[in-house]
Design a protein around this motif. Structure first.
Motif, PDB file in Angstrom:
ATOM      1  N   GLN A   1      53.823 -12.767  74.646  1.00 24.97           N
ATOM      2  CA  GLN A   1      53.170 -13.951  74.082  1.00 24.97           C
ATOM      3  C   GLN A   1      52.505 -13.637  72.744  1.00 24.97           C
ATOM      4  N   ALA A   2      51.864 -12.484  72.654  1.00 23.21           N
ATOM      5  CA  ALA A   2      51.220 -12.097  71.388  1.00 23.21           C
ATOM      6  C   ALA A   2      52.271 -11.894  70.293  1.00 23.21           C
ATOM      7  N   ALA A   3      53.384 -11.268  70.650  1.00 18.62           N
ATOM      8  CA  ALA A   3      54.463 -11.055  69.670  1.00 18.62           C
ATOM      9  C   ALA A   3      55.021 -12.392  69.210  1.00 18.62           C
ATOM     10  N   ASP A   4      55.235 -13.298  70.153  1.00 17.03           N
ATOM     11  CA  ASP A   4      55.755 -14.625  69.817  1.00 17.03           C
ATOM     12  C   ASP A   4      54.784 -15.370  68.901  1.00 17.03           C
ATOM     13  N   ALA A   5      53.499 -15.296  69.211  1.00 20.82           N
ATOM     14  CA  ALA A   5      52.503 -15.990  68.381  1.00 20.82           C
ATOM     15  C   ALA A   5      52.533 -15.449  66.948  1.00 20.82           C
ATOM     16  N   HIS A   6      52.671 -14.137  66.807  1.00 18.10           N
ATOM     17  CA  HIS A   6      52.698 -13.512  65.480  1.00 18.10           C
ATOM     18  C   HIS A   6      53.922 -13.970  64.676  1.00 18.10           C
ATOM     19  N   ILE A   7      55.085 -13.886  65.278  1.00 18.49           N
ATOM     20  CA  ILE A   7      56.305 -14.253  64.550  1.00 18.49           C
ATOM     21  C   ILE A   7      56.363 -15.761  64.326  1.00 18.49           C
ATOM     22  N   PHE A   8      55.865 -16.543  65.286  1.00 22.92           N
ATOM     23  CA  PHE A   8      55.876 -17.994  65.156  1.00 22.92           C
ATOM     24  C   PHE A   8      54.973 -18.439  64.009  1.00 22.92           C
ATOM     25  N   SER A   9      53.781 -17.865  63.912  1.00 19.95           N
ATOM     26  CA  SER A   9      52.864 -18.255  62.833  1.00 19.95           C
ATOM     27  C   SER A   9      53.440 -17.884  61.472  1.00 19.95           C
ATOM     28  N   ASN A  10      54.129 -16.749  61.404  1.00 23.18           N
ATOM     29  CA  ASN A  10      54.765 -16.365  60.133  1.00 23.18           C
ATOM     30  C   ASN A  10      55.914 -17.295  59.782  1.00 23.18           C
ATOM     31  N   ALA A  11      56.691 -17.712  60.781  1.00 20.56           N
ATOM     32  CA  ALA A  11      57.785 -18.661  60.524  1.00 20.56           C
ATOM     33  C   ALA A  11      57.223 -20.001  60.048  1.00 20.56           C
ATOM     34  N   CYS A  12      56.122 -20.449  60.648  1.00 17.97           N
ATOM     35  CA  CYS A  12      55.487 -21.705  60.206  1.00 17.97           C
ATOM     36  C   CYS A  12      54.991 -21.579  58.765  1.00 17.97           C
ATOM     37  N   ARG A  13      54.395 -20.435  58.451  1.00 15.38           N
ATOM     38  CA  ARG A  13      53.898 -20.211  57.090  1.00 15.38           C
ATOM     39  C   ARG A  13      55.055 -20.253  56.090  1.00 15.38           C
ATOM     40  N   LYS A  14      56.157 -19.615  56.439  1.00 13.56           N
ATOM     41  CA  LYS A  14      57.323 -19.600  55.548  1.00 13.56           C
ATOM     42  C   LYS A  14      57.892 -21.008  55.384  1.00 13.56           C
ATOM     43  N   MET A  15      57.980 -21.761  56.472  1.00 11.89           N
ATOM     44  CA  MET A  15      58.504 -23.122  56.384  1.00 11.89           C
ATOM     45  C   MET A  15      57.560 -24.005  55.560  1.00 11.89           C
ATOM     46  N   ARG A  16      56.270 -23.785  55.693  1.00 11.49           N
ATOM     47  CA  ARG A  16      55.289 -24.548  54.917  1.00 11.49           C
ATOM     48  C   ARG A  16      55.475 -24.299  53.420  1.00 11.49           C
ATOM     49  N   LEU A  17      55.816 -23.050  53.067  1.00 10.08           N
ATOM     50  CA  LEU A  17      56.087 -22.736  51.662  1.00 10.08           C
ATOM     51  C   LEU A  17      57.353 -23.436  51.171  1.00 10.08           C
ATOM     52  N   ASN A  18      58.379 -23.487  52.030  1.00  6.11           N
ATOM     53  CA  ASN A  18      59.649 -24.118  51.652  1.00  6.11           C
ATOM     54  C   ASN A  18      59.590 -25.641  51.671  1.00  6.11           C
ATOM     55  N   TYR A  19      58.758 -26.196  52.547  1.00  6.57           N
ATOM     56  CA  TYR A  19      58.670 -27.654  52.714  1.00  6.57           C
ATOM     57  C   TYR A  19      57.194 -28.072  52.753  1.00  6.57           C
ATOM     58  N   PRO A  20      56.502 -27.968  51.628  1.00 11.39           N
ATOM     59  CA  PRO A  20      55.052 -28.208  51.624  1.00 11.39           C
ATOM     60  C   PRO A  20      54.666 -29.650  51.958  1.00 11.39           C
ATOM     61  N   HIS A  21      55.598 -30.587  51.844  1.00  7.44           N
ATOM     62  CA  HIS A  21      55.291 -31.994  52.106  1.00  7.44           C
ATOM     63  C   HIS A  21      55.303 -32.328  53.601  1.00  7.44           C
TER      64      HIS A  21
END
Length: 195
Positions: free
Chosen positions: A122-142
């Motif tokens: 669960q901790a590993a998933d939370a880490h990778i998931f938050s990074n994926a969200c951050r990356k998507m936020r950079l690609n699709y800021p709207h």
């Protein structure tokens, strides 16, 4: 004095790396549940007591191994997370490391039996998931945070499902699948944009 400490720390890291490598081999051969510390010590050319100086338990070894796998995935995510790349990766069943994929399937199996390993997963998933969200936020800021989270959840299911599907022969051509994955990912992101 600092040089001695640095040398000790370097030796400590090197020994940890050797133990992790031996653990990866044992876990792949026997599974987490069946691999014994004795087998691991033999593979690492150490005594069990020496292993416990570096890792207090098999779960601690699993935790460090998972952390390293996830850190590698997060680093790769920084370079290669866009819709087209994800579609190609899924269609052609690409992976950063076949060995890491198989070890993470072992982690998932062990997590179904071992609450401590479930927490590690669960901790590993939370880490990778938050990074994926951050990356998507950079690609699709709207996009809203809610929609980004939903998109990443769907993509995680596709990526993790593909890891499992690698164990069986692919039934459709990668070219056809890549087109479908691109359309699906585009639809998910477009649907989120329309909201």
């Amino acid at each position: 004095m600092n040089q001695q400490r640095d040398t000790r720390e370097e030796r400590h890291r090197t020994r940890q790396d050797e133990i992790i490598m031996a653990a990866r081999q044992c876990f792949r051969q026997y599974g987490f549940h069946a691999a014994s510390m004795g087998q691991l010590a033999s593979r690492a050319n150490l005594s069990v007591g020496q292993i416990y100086r570096y890792f207090p338990s098999k779960d601690a070894l699993i935790e460090e191994m998972v952390k390293r796998i996830v850190d590698n995935r997060v680093a790769a995510m920084s370079d290669h997370v866009d819709a087209q790349h994800i579609a190609a990766m899924l269609a052609w069943r690409e992976t950063l490391s076949e060995d890491d994929e198989m070890l993470m399937l072992e982690v998932a199996a062990e997590a179904s039996r071992n609450p401590r390993v479930a927490d590690i997963l669960q901790a590993a998933d939370a880490h990778i998931f938050s990074n994926a969200c951050r990356k998507m936020r950079l690609n699709y800021p709207h996009l809203s945070d809610e929609h980004i989270t939903a998109c990443v959840e769907v993509l995680a299911v596709l990526v993790e499902g593909t890891a499992f599907r690698r164990l069986t022969p692919q039934k459709a051509s990668a070219i056809s699948l890549q087109t479908l994955y691109q359309q699906l990912i585009h639809h998910i992101i477009k649907h989120s944009e329309d909201k």
